[in-house]
Design a protein around this motif. Structure first.
Motif, PDB file in Angstrom:
ATOM      1  N   TYR A 162       0.852  -1.189   0.000  1.00  0.00           N
ATOM      2  CA  TYR A 162       0.000   0.000   0.000  1.00  0.00           C
ATOM      3  C   TYR A 162       0.890   1.242   0.000  1.00  0.00           C
ATOM      4  CZ  TYR A 162       0.967   0.440   5.025  1.00  0.00           C
ATOM      5  OH  TYR A 162       1.583   0.593   6.239  1.00  0.00           O
ATOM      6  N   GLN A 163       0.306   2.358  -0.368  1.00  0.00           N
ATOM      7  CA  GLN A 163       1.046   3.610  -0.386  1.00  0.00           C
ATOM      8  C   GLN A 163       1.144   4.184   1.029  1.00  0.00           C
ATOM      9  OE1 GLN A 163      -0.975   6.214  -3.111  1.00  0.00           O
ATOM     10  NE2 GLN A 163       0.024   5.340  -4.919  1.00  0.00           N
ATOM     11  N   ALA A 164       2.345   4.590   1.391  1.00  0.00           N
ATOM     12  CA  ALA A 164       2.532   5.199   2.712  1.00  0.00           C
ATOM     13  C   ALA A 164       1.805   6.541   2.773  1.00  0.00           C
ATOM     14  CB  ALA A 164       4.017   5.385   2.994  1.00  0.00           C
ATOM     15  N   SER A 165       1.079   6.758   3.844  1.00  0.00           N
ATOM     16  CA  SER A 165       0.357   8.010   4.039  1.00  0.00           C
ATOM     17  C   SER A 165       1.271   9.038   4.701  1.00  0.00           C
ATOM     18  CB  SER A 165      -0.860   7.761   4.925  1.00  0.00           C
ATOM     19  OG  SER A 165      -0.438   7.403   6.237  1.00  0.00           O
ATOM     20  N   PRO A 166       0.879  10.309   4.720  1.00  0.00           N
ATOM     21  CA  PRO A 166       1.674  11.323   5.436  1.00  0.00           C
ATOM     22  C   PRO A 166       1.915  10.937   6.897  1.00  0.00           C
ATOM     23  CG  PRO A 166       0.046  12.389   4.036  1.00  0.00           C
ATOM     24  CD  PRO A 166      -0.259  10.920   3.987  1.00  0.00           C
ATOM     25  N   LYS A 167       0.901  10.312   7.500  1.00  0.00           N
ATOM     26  CA  LYS A 167       1.042   9.872   8.893  1.00  0.00           C
ATOM     27  C   LYS A 167       2.146   8.822   9.015  1.00  0.00           C
ATOM     28  CE  LYS A 167      -1.615   7.861  12.709  1.00  0.00           C
ATOM     29  NZ  LYS A 167      -2.932   7.307  13.121  1.00  0.00           N
ATOM     30  N   ASP A 168       2.209   7.914   8.033  1.00  0.00           N
ATOM     31  CA  ASP A 168       3.248   6.886   8.035  1.00  0.00           C
ATOM     32  C   ASP A 168       4.629   7.508   7.917  1.00  0.00           C
ATOM     33  OD1 ASP A 168       1.441   4.770   8.225  1.00  0.00           O
ATOM     34  OD2 ASP A 168       1.183   4.668   6.047  1.00  0.00           O
ATOM     35  N   LEU A 169       4.749   8.529   7.048  1.00  0.00           N
ATOM     36  CA  LEU A 169       6.043   9.188   6.864  1.00  0.00           C
ATOM     37  C   LEU A 169       6.506   9.885   8.136  1.00  0.00           C
ATOM     38  CD1 LEU A 169       5.641  10.688   3.269  1.00  0.00           C
ATOM     39  CD2 LEU A 169       6.938   8.675   3.966  1.00  0.00           C
ATOM     40  N   VAL A 170       5.550  10.430   8.898  1.00  0.00           N
ATOM     41  CA  VAL A 170       5.888  11.045  10.186  1.00  0.00           C
ATOM     42  C   VAL A 170       6.419   9.973  11.134  1.00  0.00           C
ATOM     43  CG1 VAL A 170       4.965  12.195  12.225  1.00  0.00           C
ATOM     44  CG2 VAL A 170       4.268  12.962   9.940  1.00  0.00           C
ATOM     45  N   ALA A 171       5.731   8.815  11.158  1.00  0.00           N
ATOM     46  CA  ALA A 171       6.180   7.711  12.020  1.00  0.00           C
ATOM     47  C   ALA A 171       7.541   7.193  11.588  1.00  0.00           C
ATOM     48  CB  ALA A 171       5.144   6.580  11.991  1.00  0.00           C
ATOM     49  N   LEU A 172       7.768   7.167  10.266  1.00  0.00           N
ATOM     50  CA  LEU A 172       9.048   6.705   9.746  1.00  0.00           C
ATOM     51  C   LEU A 172      10.165   7.701  10.010  1.00  0.00           C
ATOM     52  CD1 LEU A 172       7.815   5.300   6.320  1.00  0.00           C
ATOM     53  CD2 LEU A 172       8.915   3.967   8.094  1.00  0.00           C
ATOM     54  N   ASP A 173       9.786   8.968  10.200  1.00  0.00           N
ATOM     55  CA  ASP A 173      10.755  10.033  10.451  1.00  0.00           C
ATOM     56  C   ASP A 173      11.745  10.169   9.292  1.00  0.00           C
ATOM     57  OD1 ASP A 173      11.834  12.135  11.855  1.00  0.00           O
ATOM     58  OD2 ASP A 173      13.254  10.869  12.960  1.00  0.00           O
ATOM     59  N   ILE A 174      11.226  10.060   8.040  1.00  0.00           N
ATOM     60  CA  ILE A 174      12.053  10.262   6.860  1.00  0.00           C
ATOM     61  C   ILE A 174      11.277  11.127   5.877  1.00  0.00           C
ATOM     62  CG2 ILE A 174      13.305   8.076   7.066  1.00  0.00           C
ATOM     63  CD1 ILE A 174      11.496   6.912   4.959  1.00  0.00           C
ATOM     64  N   ASN A 175      11.981  11.723   4.926  1.00  0.00           N
ATOM     65  CA  ASN A 175      11.320  12.489   3.875  1.00  0.00           C
ATOM     66  C   ASN A 175      11.589  11.833   2.526  1.00  0.00           C
ATOM     67  OD1 ASN A 175      13.903  13.467   2.881  1.00  0.00           O
ATOM     68  ND2 ASN A 175      13.912  14.842   4.665  1.00  0.00           N
ATOM     69  N   LEU A 176      10.922  12.313   1.487  1.00  0.00           N
ATOM     70  CA  LEU A 176      11.017  11.665   0.184  1.00  0.00           C
ATOM     71  C   LEU A 176      12.432  11.747  -0.394  1.00  0.00           C
ATOM     72  CD1 LEU A 176       7.622  12.590  -1.517  1.00  0.00           C
ATOM     73  CD2 LEU A 176       8.353  10.406  -0.568  1.00  0.00           C
ATOM     74  N   ASP A 177      13.199  12.779  -0.047  1.00  0.00           N
ATOM     75  CA  ASP A 177      14.578  12.852  -0.522  1.00  0.00           C
ATOM     76  C   ASP A 177      15.396  11.684   0.022  1.00  0.00           C
ATOM     77  OD1 ASP A 177      14.089  15.142  -1.955  1.00  0.00           O
ATOM     78  OD2 ASP A 177      14.661  16.485  -0.298  1.00  0.00           O
ATOM     79  N   GLU A 178      15.166  11.365   1.313  1.00  0.00           N
ATOM     80  CA  GLU A 178      15.870  10.232   1.915  1.00  0.00           C
ATOM     81  C   GLU A 178      15.431   8.928   1.261  1.00  0.00           C
ATOM     82  OE1 GLU A 178      16.876  10.976   6.495  1.00  0.00           O
ATOM     83  OE2 GLU A 178      14.744  11.203   6.035  1.00  0.00           O
ATOM     84  N   VAL A 179      14.144   8.839   0.942  1.00  0.00           N
ATOM     85  CA  VAL A 179      13.627   7.641   0.296  1.00  0.00           C
ATOM     86  C   VAL A 179      14.337   7.400  -1.023  1.00  0.00           C
ATOM     87  CG1 VAL A 179      11.605   6.611  -0.795  1.00  0.00           C
ATOM     88  CG2 VAL A 179      11.370   7.792   1.386  1.00  0.00           C
ATOM     89  N   THR A 180      14.482   8.452  -1.835  1.00  0.00           N
ATOM     90  CA  THR A 180      15.133   8.332  -3.137  1.00  0.00           C
ATOM     91  C   THR A 180      16.604   7.961  -2.983  1.00  0.00           C
ATOM     92  OG1 THR A 180      13.641  10.014  -4.017  1.00  0.00           O
ATOM     93  CG2 THR A 180      15.606   9.505  -5.317  1.00  0.00           C
ATOM     94  N   SER A 181      17.281   8.584  -2.008  1.00  0.00           N
ATOM     95  CA  SER A 181      18.715   8.340  -1.833  1.00  0.00           C
ATOM     96  C   SER A 181      19.001   6.935  -1.317  1.00  0.00           C
ATOM     97  CB  SER A 181      19.310   9.366  -0.859  1.00  0.00           C
ATOM     98  OG  SER A 181      18.772   9.194   0.444  1.00  0.00           O
ATOM     99  N   LYS A 182      18.049   6.333  -0.598  1.00  0.00           N
ATOM    100  CA  LYS A 182      18.266   4.995  -0.034  1.00  0.00           C
ATOM    101  C   LYS A 182      17.654   3.889  -0.885  1.00  0.00           C
ATOM    102  CE  LYS A 182      18.618   6.715   4.696  1.00  0.00           C
ATOM    103  NZ  LYS A 182      18.076   6.688   6.066  1.00  0.00           N
ATOM    104  N   ASN A 183      17.163   4.251  -2.070  1.00  0.00           N
ATOM    105  CA  ASN A 183      16.632   3.268  -3.026  1.00  0.00           C
ATOM    106  C   ASN A 183      15.476   2.452  -2.467  1.00  0.00           C
ATOM    107  OD1 ASN A 183      18.542   3.928  -5.077  1.00  0.00           O
ATOM    108  ND2 ASN A 183      20.092   2.739  -3.972  1.00  0.00           N
ATOM    109  N   PHE A 184      14.634   3.064  -1.649  1.00  0.00           N
ATOM    110  CA  PHE A 184      13.444   2.381  -1.181  1.00  0.00           C
ATOM    111  C   PHE A 184      12.444   2.280  -2.324  1.00  0.00           C
ATOM    112  CE2 PHE A 184      14.548   4.250   3.195  1.00  0.00           C
ATOM    113  CZ  PHE A 184      15.281   3.128   3.519  1.00  0.00           C
TER     114      PHE A 184
END
Length: 589
Positions: free
Chosen positions: A476-498
């Motif tokens: 499923y697609q991560a929601s904004p709430k999930d990203l807050v819980a993950l404590d990461i932003n989309l730039d980090e996601v791209t850099s870590k190849n998630f």
């Protein structure tokens, strides 16, 4: 001596199967030693390991077993068995014990089984069937095919068995008779066929579901049976409360406990056979207001004797640990709460360093799993043999590697540190929330900071999270709430190849449920880890008695990935769910 009819050599009955295989020149002594090591690691029958490794055929193994036990060898596929004989053993009973009835010889029922050494099977069948039973040897494959042929998929559930017990006059009579039981009536009740069958069904089902514990709990009006699967308790169909005494009595008989003693706690062990695999079970009884509570700890060797690369370590963490345990001296600590997998991690490390060139001694409370090549000493508080006392004597045994089950006090900590200072690799555990807190805990125990910095190499903090069922997990697609819980932003996601979907959204996974995972959505558990290695900056903080928070900050800057981040890596890889990670690491959010 050779039998004139069969031409088979009669071998002495007291010899083990391994000795017979050597005598028959099927394996040599070195191969037997390796086979015994594999048997202790997996709990699998020796004969099956030999066949699996291609060292002998099933026929050779069965001939050896027949010579040893005086049981005949049968080929079920060539037999035509009378349906009346098949009906003498119910489908569930046949599958639980993995036996097939063949024929009656007078008043004796002949049954085929693949493990002739498991005499408990024949004893149980005698009780349940109220008939004399004799064994014959058949191959695993032959028995599996016969079970499918004669019994199909029919099986008896716990619910059906309880319904039958409810309507059995004999059980009603027996239960009324033991309202104030004596030893004889308790023993008689424990041997009643329905009670035996019920207990066996519960044990087999729990083992097949990979449960770690089974709880038998008496209350005023109910008797509850629950088993722990992947860390959580699930309730089985509860039997009537009046069956509780019979169930508890049966468990105590199986564990060789004092059946008449119901006022004091007792501890024991038993062994059961599940589809040819021997399972050790630790038994604990506790007197309560409404009877005895019994907890069984299922000791499945295959679930604990894992390699380091099988316990959930990410590649960089695995490389760090392997580098540290290759050192000739120092201390390695594994930390976390009870039930977080510390023992499995320590055993995995022992498995990696267990080589003929090293002497390894452990002191444990209790010794749950035996390891070939390792000297294991059980703690016995009743005779004042505690960890610190035992450790002093271990040092006189010229060890290279020492494992201390747990550091509980200053005395044990100081002796362990002394051992690490004098050229030993010391492995142990400590109950702390995370790796930095372990350092402050040792100092609070009274260990001098300079001793900690001189000996401590690495701290491994860990938790266990449930693994998403690979058959039914859904993305499923991560929601904004999930990203807050993950404590990461989309730039980090791209850099870590998630993993991202076509819209550039972060992908997570969640449980769904299917027959394979019993509609739970999870199957099995894996570890999440926090690895702290000491550098010069951290050592200086320790000497200055810095707080755990200060140590945590510097360790993170040096590259330490905390429990939460390690878990999130596994959530983003689809190994576990975000909810599992947050549940186990909520104190670190």
């Amino acid at each position: 001596m050779v039998d004139r009819k069969t031409g088979r050599k009669h071998l002495r009955h007291y010899k083990s199967l391994g000795e017979l295989l050597v005598e028959m020149q099927i394996v040599n002594e070195k191969q037997l030693e390796e086979l015994m090591l594999e048997q202790r690691r997996t709990g699998e029958l020796l004969g099956r390991i030999v066949v699996r490794q291609g060292l002998a055929s099933e026929k050779e193994i069965m001939d050896a077993l027949a010579a040893q036990t005086d049981m005949p060898v049968v080929t079920l596929s060539r037999l035509k068995i009378n349906p009346k004989i098949i009906n003498k053993i119910s489908p569930s009973l046949a599958r639980i014990y993995k036996v097939v009835p063949i024929r009656e010889e007078g008043k004796v029922l002949l049954v085929a089984l693949s493990d002739p050494f498991n005499t408990q099977v024949l004893d149980d069948l005698r009780f349940i069937l109220n008939s004399e039973v004799r064994g014959a040897i058949a191959s695993d494959k032959d028995i599996d095919q016969a079970l499918q042929k004669y019994y199909g998929k029919e099986t008896e559930s716990l619910e059906v068995l309880l319904q039958k017990m409810e309507s059995t006059p004999l059980m009603q009579k027996e239960l009324e008779k033991v309202s104030e039981p004596d030893i004889a009536s308790l023993q008689e009740l424990a041997r009643e066929a329905p009670i035996v069958k019920l207990v066996n069904l519960v044990l087999i089902q729990a083992v097949k579901d990979r449960a770690s514990d089974i709880h038998f709990e008496p209350y005023e009006d109910i008797f509850r049976i629950r088993y722990r699967l992947d860390g959580l308790l699930y309730e089985m169909t509860p039997p009537p409360a009046r069956l509780g005494l019979g169930i508890i009595s049966r468990l105590k008989v199986m564990a060789d406990l004092d059946i008449a003693e119901r006022r004091l706690p007792q501890d024991g062990r038993m062994e059961i056979n599940v589809e040819g695999k021997r399972i050790d079970i630790r038994v604990s009884t506790l007197p309560t207001a409404f009877g005895e509570s019994v907890v069984l700890r299922i000791l499945d060797r295959s679930l604990v004797m894992l390699s380091l690369n099988e316990i959930g370590l990410l590649p960089d963490s695995l490389a760090v640990i392997e580098g540290q345990i290759k050192r000739p001296q120092g201390m390695v600590l594994v930390t976390g709460p009870t039930g977080c997998g510390k023992t499995t991690t320590l055993y995995s490390i022992l498995k990696r360093v267990n080589e003929p060139g090293y002497k390894i001694i452990t002191t444990e409370d209790p010794v749950e799993y035996t390891i070939t090549g390792v000297i294991q000493v059980p703690i016995k508080p009743q005779i004042k043999l505690n960890f610190s006392t035992c450790l002093r004597h271990i040092l006189r045994q010229d060890p290279d590697i020492i494992m201390v089950g747990e550091i509980r006090d200053q005395a044990t900590a100081e002796i362990a540190i002394h051992a690490a200072l004098t050229g030993h690799l010391v492995l142990s555990t400590l109950h702390t929330n995370d790796a930095p807190e372990t350092i402050t805990r040792l100092i609070d125990m009274g260990v001098e900071p300079f001793l900690v910095t001189s000996t401590l190499q690495i701290i491994i903090a860990q938790r266990l999270v449930r693994i998403l069922c690979p058959e039914c997990k859904e993305s499923y697609q991560a929601s904004p709430k999930d990203l807050v819980a993950l404590d990461i932003n989309l730039d980090e996601v791209t850099s870590k190849n998630f993993e991202l979907d076509e819209e550039g959204k972060l992908i997570l996974y969640r449980p769904k449920g299917c027959p394979l995972c019993r509609q739970i959505g999870y199957r099995g558990r894996t570890g999440i880890f926090e690895i702290l290695t000491l550098n010069d900056e951290i050592r200086e903080l320790i000497v200055n008695r810095a707080s755990a928070e200060e140590i945590r900050k510097i360790a993170s800057q040096a590259g330490m990935r905390n429990l939460k981040l390690d878990g999130l890596q596994k959530a983003l890889q689809g190994i576990t769910s975000l909810e599992e990670v947050l549940r186990e690491t909520q104190t670190f959010i």
